[in-house]
Design an enzyme around this catalytic site. Sequence first.
Site, PDB file in Angstrom:
ATOM      1  N   GLY A  69      -2.033  -4.638   5.722  1.00  0.00           N
ATOM      2  CA  GLY A  69      -1.044  -4.996   6.740  1.00  0.00           C
ATOM      3  C   GLY A  69      -0.525  -3.807   7.503  1.00  0.00           C
ATOM      4  O   GLY A  69      -0.544  -3.781   8.739  1.00  0.00           O
ATOM      5  N   ILE A  90       3.245  -9.553   9.581  1.00  0.00           N
ATOM      6  CA  ILE A  90       1.806  -9.789   9.653  1.00  0.00           C
ATOM      7  C   ILE A  90       1.372 -10.584   8.422  1.00  0.00           C
ATOM      8  O   ILE A  90       1.630 -10.188   7.286  1.00  0.00           O
ATOM      9  CB  ILE A  90       1.025  -8.462   9.712  1.00  0.00           C
ATOM     10  CG1 ILE A  90       1.467  -7.615  10.908  1.00  0.00           C
ATOM     11  CG2 ILE A  90      -0.484  -8.739   9.750  1.00  0.00           C
ATOM     12  CD1 ILE A  90       1.153  -8.218  12.249  1.00  0.00           C
ATOM     13  N   CYS A  96      -8.852   5.729   1.269  1.00  0.00           N
ATOM     14  CA  CYS A  96      -8.116   5.508   0.021  1.00  0.00           C
ATOM     15  C   CYS A  96      -8.041   4.013  -0.250  1.00  0.00           C
ATOM     16  O   CYS A  96      -7.445   3.266   0.537  1.00  0.00           O
ATOM     17  CB  CYS A  96      -6.720   6.114   0.119  1.00  0.00           C
ATOM     18  SG  CYS A  96      -5.808   5.993  -1.431  1.00  0.00           S
ATOM     19  N   GLY A 113       0.810  -1.215   0.000  1.00  0.00           N
ATOM     20  CA  GLY A 113       0.000   0.000   0.000  1.00  0.00           C
ATOM     21  C   GLY A 113       0.836   1.253   0.000  1.00  0.00           C
ATOM     22  O   GLY A 113       1.830   1.365  -0.711  1.00  0.00           O
ATOM     23  N   HIS A 135      -1.758  -0.605   7.360  1.00  0.00           N
ATOM     24  CA  HIS A 135      -2.838   0.262   7.831  1.00  0.00           C
ATOM     25  C   HIS A 135      -3.396  -0.202   9.165  1.00  0.00           C
ATOM     26  O   HIS A 135      -3.485   0.576  10.122  1.00  0.00           O
ATOM     27  CB  HIS A 135      -3.942   0.295   6.775  1.00  0.00           C
ATOM     28  CG  HIS A 135      -5.087   1.207   7.106  1.00  0.00           C
ATOM     29  ND1 HIS A 135      -4.978   2.577   7.081  1.00  0.00           N
ATOM     30  CD2 HIS A 135      -6.368   0.942   7.470  1.00  0.00           C
ATOM     31  CE1 HIS A 135      -6.147   3.125   7.404  1.00  0.00           C
ATOM     32  NE2 HIS A 135      -6.998   2.156   7.655  1.00  0.00           N
ATOM     33  N   ASN A 148       0.850   6.015  11.029  1.00  0.00           N
ATOM     34  CA  ASN A 148       0.639   5.706   9.621  1.00  0.00           C
ATOM     35  C   ASN A 148       0.893   6.891   8.692  1.00  0.00           C
ATOM     36  O   ASN A 148       0.915   6.723   7.475  1.00  0.00           O
ATOM     37  CB  ASN A 148      -0.771   5.154   9.396  1.00  0.00           C
ATOM     38  CG  ASN A 148      -0.873   3.694   9.778  1.00  0.00           C
ATOM     39  OD1 ASN A 148       0.127   3.053  10.078  1.00  0.00           O
ATOM     40  ND2 ASN A 148      -2.080   3.165   9.788  1.00  0.00           N
ATOM     41  N   TYR A 149       1.075   8.091   9.268  1.00  0.00           N
ATOM     42  CA  TYR A 149       1.562   9.218   8.470  1.00  0.00           C
ATOM     43  C   TYR A 149       3.065   9.339   8.723  1.00  0.00           C
ATOM     44  O   TYR A 149       3.548  10.342   9.229  1.00  0.00           O
ATOM     45  CB  TYR A 149       0.861  10.515   8.864  1.00  0.00           C
ATOM     46  CG  TYR A 149      -0.600  10.609   8.506  1.00  0.00           C
ATOM     47  CD1 TYR A 149      -1.200   9.697   7.648  1.00  0.00           C
ATOM     48  CD2 TYR A 149      -1.393  11.622   9.024  1.00  0.00           C
ATOM     49  CE1 TYR A 149      -2.542   9.787   7.327  1.00  0.00           C
ATOM     50  CE2 TYR A 149      -2.740  11.732   8.694  1.00  0.00           C
ATOM     51  CZ  TYR A 149      -3.309  10.804   7.846  1.00  0.00           C
ATOM     52  OH  TYR A 149      -4.638  10.903   7.524  1.00  0.00           O
ATOM     53  N   ASP A 206       3.295   4.244   1.668  1.00  0.00           N
ATOM     54  CA  ASP A 206       4.419   4.358   2.602  1.00  0.00           C
ATOM     55  C   ASP A 206       5.056   5.714   2.320  1.00  0.00           C
ATOM     56  O   ASP A 206       5.875   5.846   1.417  1.00  0.00           O
ATOM     57  CB  ASP A 206       5.413   3.215   2.382  1.00  0.00           C
ATOM     58  CG  ASP A 206       6.577   3.242   3.366  1.00  0.00           C
ATOM     59  OD1 ASP A 206       6.735   4.252   4.077  1.00  0.00           O
ATOM     60  OD2 ASP A 206       7.332   2.251   3.423  1.00  0.00           O
TER      61      ASP A 206
END
Length: 547
Positions: free
Chosen positions: A182, A241, A176, A113, A184, A482-483, A115
């Site tokens: 994994g 994960i 999005c 996803g 997120h 995650n940001y 990154d």
Amino acid sequence: MSSSYLLHLLQFLLLLKFSSLSHGASPSVYDSFVNCLTTKSILQSDISKIVYSPNNPSFNPILQAYIRNRRFFNSSTTRKPVIIVTPTQESHVSGAVLCTKEIKLQLKIRSGGHDYEGISYISDVPFIMLDMSNLRSVSVNVTDKTAWVEAGATLGELYYNIWTKSSVFGFPAGVCPTVGVGGHVSGGGYGNMIRKFGLSVDHVLDARLVDSNGRILDRKSMGEDLFWAIKGGGGASFGVILAFKIQLVQVPQTVTYFRVERFLEQNATDAIVQWQNVANKIDNDLFMRLLIQPITKKNKNKAKGEKNTKTIRATFIALFLGDSSRLMSVVSKEFPALGLTKQDCFEMSWIDSVLQWANFDNTTKPIVLLNRIGDPLNFLKRKSDYVQVAIPRDGLESIFQKMISLGKVGLVFNPYGGRMTEIPEDETPFPHRAEILFKIQYSVSWNEEGAAPEKDYLSQIRDLYNFTTPFVSKNPRQAYLNYRDLDIGTNDHGPRSSEQGRVYGTKYFKNNYDRLVKVKSVVDPQNFFRNEQSIPAQGTRKQRKMF
């Protein structure tokens, strides 16, 4: 001579040693890795399909397929892996972990996803990249309202598979569709149902993970401490994960969407001031995101010599879990400054609201959610903050003027409240709960090539971030995992690893950081799973042999 200097000298020398890997993996490294995999009962026929050296014609397409930030896309400067592994079975993941340890390289894990800082596919040291994008199955069980979703699936694939089974279930996660499950979920996972249902991790029931010893564990065998850690503490610090078992949530047959724009000259500031006071307290069925962007409005009457106007555009984007009549009643009473009309409101199914939030037009079919490629690639930088006390009007006005002067940096305000106030901050590693009014994302993107534009845009976003310091959380200044933002601290995993980890760790996790370190120290004491912002293990004062 300092230990830090010696560490960087060692890394430099090793990089020289591996410099030939830009065109082809060192035979000894590649052969050693492949030979090791055969000792882990992985068939040679499988190895040939999942292991790629840089001289394989598929290497660059695989590497570049899920690079979402053009800052890290340049084939000549991107710090490439020496080997890419694309497992198709859980046993392949286990073998990759054990063999990467055996040949003493770093392992980077990419679920496919987003990154923002590229830490899942670049490194300053030689590394192997584990690309999880082939492990992306989604199995929905409508009877018990659960689903197993593999780490390489995207949110779009998850939403689509839920929708094909039922029109009354959904899952609270990002807006999005090309975000990978994994990263997120293991980082917390939030979206436009956060006020009603909380975070993605608040609905995780079980998980499958490969630990540093290559064992495949579920919730029972990994234990509650490790299970707690991967629900918001970032999975890449603790293992690989494989999949999450999630609890679905019930959504109404009809939801309502609106998108309303206001400019400064249309009393946007009044609406923003009121939004701060109501967005986290209003009906829990309502989530209202606020985009604030500096724009230049073109003068339509240039014959009179009037100049273009620089201003701020405020865009209010909402999901309401109900019909438009009830929405209008709520907003008219609680948020009159918005001036919402019935014509602004669009009723639809939940899956269609997913498409609206992803900026698809209203004729788009849900199958588009299976597209993993996403928007055209831009250069970008993101940062984050949390606001605990409403920003006063004069403070907002000063921020708007700063944004206009800078020219390109936008802000995204995401309200909290509702269910988030009911969950203790130590229930998961994600600590930003009851005390938060809203989260800020700083956003800048550009298309111009070259070092000069990059320097300019990065300077702009950092300048605005510094400017807003008086208005955001303090001690620590909080950030959202995650940001990813390497500006707030990095770790070279040397003698000062614990000290370095605490700098960014307390910003992401506050008081939960110490418990994460304790879990890490038990499950991965040798710090095999590491990256620039991973959780360090305790008692690592002595420099570890990293290669």
